[in-house]
Design a protein around this motif. Structure first.
Motif, PDB file in Angstrom:
ATOM      1  N   ALA A   1       0.635  -1.000  -0.298  1.00 29.52           N
ATOM      2  CA  ALA A   1      -0.155  -0.136   0.141  1.00 29.52           C
ATOM      3  C   ALA A   1       0.877   1.336  -0.079  1.00 29.52           C
ATOM      4  CB  ALA A   1      -0.905   0.146   1.095  1.00 29.52           C
ATOM      5  N   LEU A   2       1.907   0.768   0.838  1.00 25.02           N
ATOM      6  CA  LEU A   2       3.137   2.520   0.797  1.00 25.02           C
ATOM      7  C   LEU A   2       3.745   2.540  -0.446  1.00 25.02           C
ATOM      8  CD1 LEU A   2       4.476   4.647   2.552  1.00 25.02           C
ATOM      9  CD2 LEU A   2       5.791   2.864   3.312  1.00 25.02           C
ATOM     10  N   ALA A   3       4.160   0.852  -1.410  1.00 27.87           N
ATOM     11  CA  ALA A   3       4.569   1.596  -2.616  1.00 27.87           C
ATOM     12  C   ALA A   3       3.725   2.427  -3.166  1.00 27.87           C
ATOM     13  CB  ALA A   3       5.663  -0.129  -2.995  1.00 27.87           C
ATOM     14  N   ALA A   4       2.363   2.220  -3.279  1.00 27.62           N
ATOM     15  CA  ALA A   4       1.586   2.089  -4.309  1.00 27.62           C
ATOM     16  C   ALA A   4       1.275   3.741  -4.101  1.00 27.62           C
ATOM     17  CB  ALA A   4      -0.143   1.046  -3.858  1.00 27.62           C
ATOM     18  N   ASP A   5       1.054   3.781  -2.867  1.00 26.52           N
ATOM     19  CA  ASP A   5       1.111   5.239  -2.554  1.00 26.52           C
ATOM     20  C   ASP A   5       2.733   6.180  -3.043  1.00 26.52           C
ATOM     21  OD1 ASP A   5      -1.763   5.198  -2.008  1.00 26.52           O
ATOM     22  OD2 ASP A   5      -1.090   5.190   0.637  1.00 26.52           O
ATOM     23  N   LEU A   6       3.659   5.649  -3.053  1.00 26.63           N
ATOM     24  CA  LEU A   6       4.730   6.161  -3.272  1.00 26.63           C
ATOM     25  C   LEU A   6       5.031   6.068  -4.797  1.00 26.63           C
ATOM     26  CD1 LEU A   6       7.320   4.769  -0.710  1.00 26.63           C
ATOM     27  CD2 LEU A   6       6.382   7.419  -1.192  1.00 26.63           C
ATOM     28  N   TYR A   7       4.394   5.453  -5.671  1.00 24.75           N
ATOM     29  CA  TYR A   7       4.823   5.694  -7.119  1.00 24.75           C
ATOM     30  C   TYR A   7       3.671   6.243  -7.793  1.00 24.75           C
ATOM     31  CZ  TYR A   7       8.326   1.365  -7.756  1.00 24.75           C
ATOM     32  OH  TYR A   7       8.759   0.375  -7.388  1.00 24.75           O
ATOM     33  N   GLU A   8       2.930   6.377  -7.288  1.00 24.69           N
ATOM     34  CA  GLU A   8       1.592   7.356  -7.645  1.00 24.69           C
ATOM     35  C   GLU A   8       2.036   9.325  -7.678  1.00 24.69           C
ATOM     36  OE1 GLU A   8      -1.361   6.895  -9.160  1.00 24.69           O
ATOM     37  OE2 GLU A   8      -1.623   4.608  -9.719  1.00 24.69           O
ATOM     38  N   GLU A   9       2.873   9.182  -6.333  1.00 25.01           N
ATOM     39  CA  GLU A   9       3.195  10.476  -6.416  1.00 25.01           C
ATOM     40  C   GLU A   9       4.265  10.955  -7.012  1.00 25.01           C
ATOM     41  OE1 GLU A   9       5.035  13.391  -2.246  1.00 25.01           O
ATOM     42  OE2 GLU A   9       4.387  10.558  -2.285  1.00 25.01           O
ATOM     43  N   ALA A  10       4.613   9.916  -7.455  1.00 27.16           N
ATOM     44  CA  ALA A  10       5.929   9.930  -8.170  1.00 27.16           C
ATOM     45  C   ALA A  10       5.852  10.406  -9.523  1.00 27.16           C
ATOM     46  CB  ALA A  10       7.091   8.811  -8.019  1.00 27.16           C
ATOM     47  N   ALA A  11       5.046   9.369 -10.064  1.00 31.36           N
ATOM     48  CA  ALA A  11       4.028   9.588 -11.500  1.00 31.36           C
ATOM     49  C   ALA A  11       3.718  11.413 -11.448  1.00 31.36           C
ATOM     50  CB  ALA A  11       2.892   9.287 -11.622  1.00 31.36           C
ATOM     51  N   GLY A  12       3.026  11.758 -10.104  1.00 27.77           N
ATOM     52  CA  GLY A  12       2.200  13.022 -10.967  1.00 27.77           C
ATOM     53  C   GLY A  12       4.200  13.911 -10.596  1.00 27.77           C
ATOM     54  N   LEU A  13       4.882  14.259 -10.069  1.00 30.05           N
ATOM     55  CA  LEU A  13       5.832  14.824 -10.030  1.00 30.05           C
ATOM     56  C   LEU A  13       6.822  13.973 -11.854  1.00 30.05           C
ATOM     57  CD1 LEU A  13       7.900  14.647  -6.917  1.00 30.05           C
ATOM     58  CD2 LEU A  13       5.982  16.236  -7.191  1.00 30.05           C
TER      59      LEU A  13
END
Length: 978
Positions: A464-476
């Motif tokens: 779950a944490l990994a998914a959130d971090l990947y999504e945040e990275a995608a936005g950046l």
């Protein structure tokens, strides 16, 4: 103490209960209260007994200042009313003259003349009472050894005398004689003298713990390293956290310091932090502080004085700071003793210990190998790097950023180290991002760091944490205008989300559905993202294939095999066309894994062999350890443990060339442990299990690490390495997160349960019982797992039975039976109930028959339930075992006719023996006991001999000669008695 005893009977009961408590403040305070309570009674004996208990509490609770005061009251009572002291009380009184002499030696404020005056008092009273003087001369020698003068003469005057009833126990006197030889530099002679104590043939309240602590260094100096290691583990457990054995703890710390085990020494120091404040004896404190200083000095000398250390309460300490504090206090204590004694003995002895050079560079003391880096505080787990990539990371910031991205693109093993360094630089307040177009904007670098952090979270199964971090990275990445990078991050987020464990009745179906949906979304994302670089497109294809591979792994459905292979073919063709080397390897590895999951192990091995040939020729070389690891697991599946071992060992060897986070060495060690077990090499398997766990711990996978350590502890117990097992578990249970309750309570309970079983196996019944009782109380609240509570409560009942506490054993058994009714544990409960019956019958004889039969009745009901449920025991049937136990219990309690009838029933249930050795052994034992009952106790030797001879003939004809031998012996005895 809730209420003061109102009668002498209540007082005596309270004294008995207090006597069962461990030495320490609770026992001492209770003893003081009981003395106050005893003052109310007119007769003096209750007060005498209470004072004796109080003096014992002071003596073994390390409060030497108070022991002589209590004894003075006892002596006054003896002088005033000698007739009230029966033989036992009189013996205890004269015995404790030695306790007072010992207490006075420990107090530097007591003048030397007063010590000698007390010894004169002891001699005069012994002579007046007609007692031999060997105990007096023993105390005179110990004073001479303490002062450091005239020890040879004092030793001869003591050692040449015959022991008496008031002499120190054999174990204590052996220790004193050995220390005399040790002080003279005669290591071998000292160890020969100590042998009966070190071997466990002589023991007492303080021994062998005291002797062991002194013998450790002589054992090393004479080359007996294995014995030293073994005794350190057992001896330390006997003295840890005990204020009355602070000197012994200090010598174990010194042993760690001189054998390259500084990290373990610091762990043990932390475990014994209470001793800085709880040791009231100046002499014991001096010995403890000197051992502490030896350890801290060694750590500081190797350049780690900045490490934290456990010291005096009220502040935090570094090794260097604590060493300075300890040195000042210990020097002062030594000077005070020397001033009192008029010698320099204590200062000289301190200097000898502090000047002693290490005796070994490294001695592996426990299964948990630790270094000073492991005990150093860290903000987060960081994997060590080593080998070929050392020095390859650029120093300049622009080059470092570009190198990190290139390494990430190619899957090189130093990528994580680069990102870790960049994360530290970017977090600094003075960070200035390079104004270099090739480097790109800061937002891109922040996205890169988030993606790396997400990857780390996924490796820890924090999906779950990994998914959130990947999504945040995608936005950046979107903000930076990098759609290809954003697509990879979003695809990674899709995969991580699909890997979050599903819940519910159809968790497998739900997980497979989530992976199917993730794959479909990845395909759309792939198709809708223009301008992908070849390495990016290969990454997306790899993620697509991985999603389908995980779906196959989840469902194990044959229909899911072909889609995986199709995606793998797409990935392999694309990577080959564009020469994306790492993804070519990845495709071949996925193909081999797919065949393995589908059950086609030979095809998987063929694919792995193709991949290995390619890696050796074209690389990347860092894929070799992982590939060899998979080949080793396949060989295990094909039941070729030797080939598996060779592959896994080679993989582990090659892994040493690369950063620790590039290769999953935890898996390699774990699989090697399995291979070693198949090859009959359990000790080597144990080493690999502990290495696997320690790597997991360093990487931050603490739950996995504790689970692996739990398996290692159980294996060490199975191998009979009891002290290794206990030491390992003690170290784990002392971890800060365990102590703080941050680790899963069931996992911690399992560690404690294994430790309790190890304590029992190591004959520490008192400690084992206490731990089992605590676990039974805790597990009573496990409403979701009553079966485990049933087993724990049943084992607790057995240990209470071994201690003779059958009332409490019955209570625990009732708990076990109630939990068993909710979640049956037929065999475990039956075994425990039968064992309780045996113990009660054996310990109590006819008086215990009713209680024993009640336990057997419960076991009979469980056997009926098991039969009705169709349950089959793994060993002999529950009915057969029950019948045999009826025979044994009745024999123990004198009901011999009932015993014989029960044994006849057991023989009928067992049937005639056959070729199977275990069944023949059970049958033979049943016949033997029947022959003993019939021939010896019922005095019917003729039919007993006939029974035994027939059984011997039957067993011999079947080749069971070993099983027949005890029967032959009983028959011969019966013939001799006819």
């Amino acid at each position: 103490m809730p209420t003061a005893p109102q009668t002498t009977e209540e007082l005596y009961q309270a004294l008995q209960e207090n006597d069962r408590r461990p030495y320490g403040r609770t026992r001492t305070v209770t003893a003081e209260e009981l003395v106050d309570a005893a003052e109310q009674f007119a007769e003096p004996v209750p007060l005498i007994r209470a004072l004796l208990e109080l003096q014992e509490a002071y003596t073994y609770g390390s409060e030497p200042r108070k022991s002589p005061v209590v004894f003075a009251r006892l002596l006054t009572l003896f002088d005033e009313q000698p007739d009230v002291f029966d033989e036992r009380l009189r013996h205890m009184l004269f015995w404790r003259f030695k306790w007072v002499a010992h207490a006075l030696r420990q107090l530097p404020e007591i003048p030397l003349a007063s010590l000698r005056q007390w010894l004169t008092e002891m001699r005069d009273r012994y002579e007046k009472a007609g007692l031999a003087l060997q105990p007096y001369y023993g105390q005179a020698y110990q004073l001479a050894a303490h002062v450091g003068e005239d020890t040879a003469l004092a030793y001869e005057l003591w050692a040449a005398r015959t022991r008496t009833r008031l002499s120190d126990c054999e174990a204590c006197e052996i220790c004193e004689r050995a220390l005399y030889h040790l002080t003279a530099g005669a290591d071998e002679r000292a160890l020969r003298t100590w042998e009966p104590v070190l071997a466990g043939k002589e023991s007492c309240q303080e021994e062998p713990t005291r002797s062991v602590s002194y013998a450790l260094l002589p054992l090393l100096r004479t080359g007996r390293t294995d014995r030293a290691r073994e005794l350190h583990l057992a001896g330390y457990r006997g003295c840890r956290r005990n204020p009355a054995m602070a000197q012994e703890v200090g010598r174990h710390l010194e042993f760690c310091a001189l054998t390259g085990n500084e990290a373990r020494g610091l762990e043990l120091l932390a475990e014994n932090r209470n001793l800085f404040d709880e040791v009231d004896s100046p002499l014991d404190l001096l010995g403890f502080l000197t051992g502490v200083e030896v350890l801290l000095q060694r750590v500081e000398l190797i350049g780690r004085g900045e490490l934290p250390a456990a010291g005096y309460a009220g502040r935090t300490w570094t090794v260097a700071g604590l060493r300075a504090e300890v040195r000042g206090r210990a020097d002062d204590l030594a000077a005070r003793f020397d001033a009192r004694n008029g010698t320099t003995a204590h200062t000289d002895r301190r200097r000898v210990r502090l000047d002693r050079a290490p005796l070994l560079d490294a001695l592996e003391l426990t299964l948990r190998t630790r270094s000073l880096d492991d005990v150093a505080p860290a903000a987060a787990p960081v994997a060590a790097t080593a080998g070929r990539t050392a020095g390859a990371v650029p120093d300049e910031l622009p080059e470092l950023i570009l190198h990190a991205r290139k390494s990430e693109e190619q899957g090189q093993p130093d990528a994580h180290a680069c990102w870790a360094r960049l994360r530290t630089l970017v977090a600094a307040r003075d960070y200035a991002h390079p104004a270099d177009p090739a480097v790109g904007p800061l937002v891109q670098l922040r996205a890169d760091l988030l993606a790396d952090e997400a990857s780390r979270a996924g490796e820890r199964d924090e999906f779950a944490l990994a998914a959130d971090l990947y999504e945040e990275a995608a936005g950046l990445y979107d903000d930076a205008g990098l759609p290809g990078h954003a697509a990879i991050a979003r695809a990674s987020a899709l995969l991580a989300s699909a890997e979050i464990p599903a819940r519910g009745d159809d968790a497998t179906g739900a997980q497979a559905a989530a992976l199917t949906a993730a794959h479909a979304s990845m395909v759309r994302l792939h198709e809708e993202t223009p301008g992908l670089a070849p390495y990016q497109e290969a990454r997306l294809l790899r993620l697509r294939a991985t999603a389908l591979g995980l779906r196959l792994q989840t469902s194990r459905s044959e229909e899911h095999v072909a889609p995986v292979l199709a995606e793998v073919d797409l990935l392999h063709a694309f990577a080959t066309r564009h020469d994306v080397v790492g993804q070519i390897s990845g495709a071949l590895l996925l193909r081999a894994s797919t065949y393995a999951i589908s059950g086609d192990l030979p095809a998987a091995v063929t694919e792995i062999d193709v991949l290995l040939d390619r890696l050796k020729t074209h690389g990347p070389a860092w894929h070799l350890p992982r590939t060899l690891g998979l080949r080793g697991r396949l060989q295990l599946g094909l039941r070729d443990a030797q080939a598996a071992y060779a592959d896994l060992a080679e993989g582990l060897r090659l892994a040493a060339d690369w950063p620790a986070d590039a290769v999953d060495t935890t898996r390699l060690h774990g699989d090697l442990a399995e291979a070693c077990m198949h090859l009959g090499r359990p000790d080597e398997a144990l080493r690999h299990l502990t290495r696997s766990a320690e790597v997991e711990l360093r990487r931050g996978s603490r739950t996995d690490a504790f689970c692996t350590y739990s398996n290692a502890a159980q294996l060490s117990l199975d191998l009979g390495r009891v002290e290794d097992c206990i030491a390992l578990l003690d170290s784990l249970l002392a971890e800060p997160d365990v102590a703080a309750g941050d680790v899963d309570d069931r996992l911690v309970a399992q560690l404690r349960l294994t430790r309790a079983r190890a304590l029992h196996a190591g004959d520490d019944l008192k400690a084992a019982t206490a731990e089992f009782v605590a676990l039974a109380a805790e597990s009573a609240g496990w409403d979701d797992d009553p079966g485990s509570h049933a087993v724990i409560a049943a084992e607790t009942a057995v240990l209470l039975g071994e201690s003779g506490e059958f009332g409490r054993a019955r209570e625990a058994a009732e708990q076990a039976l109630a939990a068993h009714a909710r979640d049956p544990r037929y065999e475990q409960l039956s075994n425990c109930l039968r064992e309780l019956a045996r113990l009660q019958g054996q310990q109590q004889g006819p008086d215990g028959l009713a209680g024993a039969l009640a336990f057997l009745a419960d076991a009979g009901r469980i056997a009926d339930e098991a039969r009705a449920a169709g349950y089959e025991a793994r060993g002999r049937s529950l009915d057969t075992a029950l019948a045999y136990e009826h025979g044994r219990v009745n024999a123990y309690t004198g009901a011999y006719e009932d015993a014989l009838a029960a044994l006849e029933k057991a023989l009928g249930l067992l049937g005639e023996p056959g070729a199977e050795e275990d069944q023949a052994a059970e049958w033979a034992e049943c016949v033997r006991l029947a022959g003993v009952v019939e021939g010896i106790y019922l005095k019917r030797p003729a039919p007993a001999v006939t029974r035994l001879d027939a059984a011997v003939a039957r067993l011999t004809a079947l080749g069971h000669t070993d099983e027949a031998e005890p029967l032959t012996s009983v028959a011969a005895r019966l013939r001799d008695e006819e």
